[in-house]
Design a protein around this motif. Structure first.
Motif, PDB file in Angstrom:
ATOM      1  N   ASN A 236       3.751  -4.204   1.960  1.00  0.00           N
ATOM      2  CA  ASN A 236       3.595  -3.212   0.888  1.00  0.00           C
ATOM      3  C   ASN A 236       4.936  -2.608   0.481  1.00  0.00           C
ATOM      4  N   ALA A 237       5.835  -2.434   1.450  1.00  0.00           N
ATOM      5  CA  ALA A 237       7.154  -1.874   1.149  1.00  0.00           C
ATOM      6  C   ALA A 237       7.960  -2.826   0.273  1.00  0.00           C
ATOM      7  N   GLN A 238       7.561  -4.075   0.258  1.00  0.00           N
ATOM      8  CA  GLN A 238       8.279  -5.096  -0.491  1.00  0.00           C
ATOM      9  C   GLN A 238       7.834  -5.170  -1.948  1.00  0.00           C
ATOM     10  N   ARG A 239       6.608  -4.711  -2.234  1.00  0.00           N
ATOM     11  CA  ARG A 239       5.980  -5.020  -3.524  1.00  0.00           C
ATOM     12  C   ARG A 239       6.799  -4.586  -4.726  1.00  0.00           C
ATOM     13  N   VAL A 250       0.483 -10.787  -3.382  1.00  0.00           N
ATOM     14  CA  VAL A 250       0.333 -11.042  -1.954  1.00  0.00           C
ATOM     15  C   VAL A 250      -0.959 -10.359  -1.540  1.00  0.00           C
ATOM     16  N   HIS A 251      -1.923 -11.133  -1.130  1.00  0.00           N
ATOM     17  CA  HIS A 251      -3.220 -10.522  -0.835  1.00  0.00           C
ATOM     18  C   HIS A 251      -3.886 -11.223   0.339  1.00  0.00           C
ATOM     19  N   GLY A 252      -4.664 -10.474   1.090  1.00  0.00           N
ATOM     20  CA  GLY A 252      -5.321 -11.082   2.235  1.00  0.00           C
ATOM     21  C   GLY A 252      -6.177 -10.102   2.986  1.00  0.00           C
ATOM     22  N   PHE A 253      -6.521 -10.464   4.195  1.00  0.00           N
ATOM     23  CA  PHE A 253      -7.408  -9.601   4.986  1.00  0.00           C
ATOM     24  C   PHE A 253      -7.252  -9.917   6.473  1.00  0.00           C
TER      25      PHE A 253
END
Ligand SMILES: [Zn+2]
Ligand SMILES: [Zn+2]
Length: 446
Positions: A236-239, A250-253
């Motif tokens: 998240n800090a990269q987004r 970038v998505h996932g679980f």
């Protein structure tokens, strides 16, 4: 409209009930990727009915047959229909036997592909074609059932997950000069589909810790869930710092989050997709994702495996879309012809992307289904549009590409700048299929 165009339309119109029957038949027996034996069998028998010899079991279940043009020699255009359905056992349209449902509408591609044969097999139409038409029924577009596909890989039946990826690898596209594909777009009339799309890398991350009583002795444990949480935070800090024009997603679980509330989690698994609209940006985001996961492991002392599997590549739009545009204009009838913004980048991905990196690809959409793609309620509401109009656009596009002394195939092939050769594609897939291992390094009190 010239007389061959009219003839193509008349022939498909004459067989509209047969084409709708094909669409229904395939809708009724949905099968999952690399298991499309019945659908492939139906396609095979149908091609044989027209006296077309086919090659079967290409990339497990794929089928390919040729119709040779009777005009001057020329390029080979592949009309492509995807055979696979989605794992969607709770859909009211699912097959009890396979647990699959055609909630991506691929049955319409198959109806359109087979329907096109009613027109293109006509002697007068064939005489008007300078070149050949290949009919390809292709497997496994949906990127699902990874465990099953992994098993096929271990048996050596496939090397890549996507059906078209695998067909490229085994050489089924070696003699194809232009590819033509269709997809259902619920709610529309007919549309040219020449936008870009994201490609992706798929990731499985396994964090390994040390279990201990979460209340009595948490200090004896190493928490894999904290490693995963930090990894997600680091992503998240990269987004903010991805380049806008690369449309990175970038998505996932977390697919496994531990065993019990009172045990420090020692095994946590996450599945992610890292997407962007060009290969350098996919690789850049993929490396940053890996770094974020390493950060989670290092900060907590966990071990980790970061498993990278290249998914699909971004779509490269065609440089000359006149063949499909003219086909749509002639086939649409009273249906609305939609204009899509050519600058749009679709966030999702398809294995048509790999095809478009190597050779020119033309794509179009038809409506005729309810709901959104991949919604379990999605079903055909206008079979004429979904199946019959699709058949017309497929056949007319082939005609406009190969039309005697005036087809657009040459101009389209000249306008296409291949990003990859087949060999470079295979190298890319092999190079990025890898596992990075991070050793567990807990700090123990002295
Ligand atoms: Zn789909
Ligand atoms: Zn689909």
């Amino acid at each position: 409209m010239d007389k061959i165009e009219q003839k193509i339309i008349d022939l498909i119109e004459k067989h509209r009930d047969d084409i709708i029957a094909i669409g229904r038949d395939i809708w009724k027996e949905p099968e999952l990727g690399y298991k499309e034996e019945r659908t492939a069998g139906k396609f095979n028998r149908y091609m044989e009915k027209f006296g077309i010899h086919t090659e079967s079991h290409l990339a497990v279940t794929g089928v390919k047959g040729y119709l040779k043009g009777a005009g001057a020699p020329g390029p080979t255009v592949a009309l492509i229909g995807e055979m696979d359905a989605l794992p969607m056992a709770d859909s009211p349209y699912a097959s009890a036997e396979t647990g699959a449902a055609h909630c991506c509408g691929h049955n319409a591609q198959m109806a359109g592909l087979m329907g096109a044969l009613y027109a293109l097999s006509d002697a007068q139409v064939q005489e008007a074609l300078d070149g050949n038409v290949a009919f390809m029924a292709v497997p496994a577009e949906e990127f699902v059932e990874m465990e099953f596909k992994h098993g096929l890989m271990e048996q050596g039946a496939i090397a890549f997950g996507g059906g078209k990826s695998e067909l490229i690898r085994v050489g089924a596209f070696d003699d194809i000069d232009i590819a033509v594909g269709h997809h259902i777009a619920p709610g529309i009339g007919v549309a040219l589909s020449n936008h870009r799309s994201n490609g992706f890398m798929s990731k499985i991350v396994r964090f390994h810790g040390i279990p201990s009583h979460a209340a009595e002795a948490p200090w004896s444990g190493v928490d894999a869930l904290s490693a995963a949480a930090l990894g997600i935070q680091a992503v998240n800090a990269q987004r903010e710092f991805f380049r806008d024009r690369d449309t990175v997603r970038v998505h996932g679980f977390i697919s496994k989050g531990g065993e019990a509330m009172n045990v420090v989690a020692d095994n946590v698994t996450m599945e992610y997709s890292v997407r962007a609209n060009n290969i350098p940006a996919i690789l850049d985001a993929s490396r940053k994702f890996d770094r974020a996961m390493r950060a989670g492991a290092v900060a907590t002392g966990c071990g980790a495996e970061i498993i990278t599997m290249p998914g699909y590549l971004p779509i490269v739009p065609a440089g000359d879309t006149r063949a499909v545009e003219e086909a749509i204009a002639a086939a649409a009838g009273d249906y609305a012809v939609e204009q899509h913004d050519p600058g749009i980048v679709m966030g999702g991905s398809t294995d048509f992307g790999e095809v478009s990196q190597i050779l020119p690809l033309l794509q179009f959409n038809t409506g005729g289904y309810s709901h959104e793609l991949h919604n379990k309620e999605m079903h055909p509401t206008d079979e004429y549009l979904a199946y019959v109009v699709t058949a017309k656009v497929f056949a007319l596009t082939a005609y406009h590409l190969l039309k005697h002394k005036g087809g657009y195939a040459g101009a389209l092939m000249e306008s296409h700048e291949a990003v990859l050769t087949k060999e470079a594609y295979i190298q890319y897939m092999e190079r990025h299929n890898r596992v990075e291992t991070i050793q567990m390094e807990p700090i123990v009190m002295e």
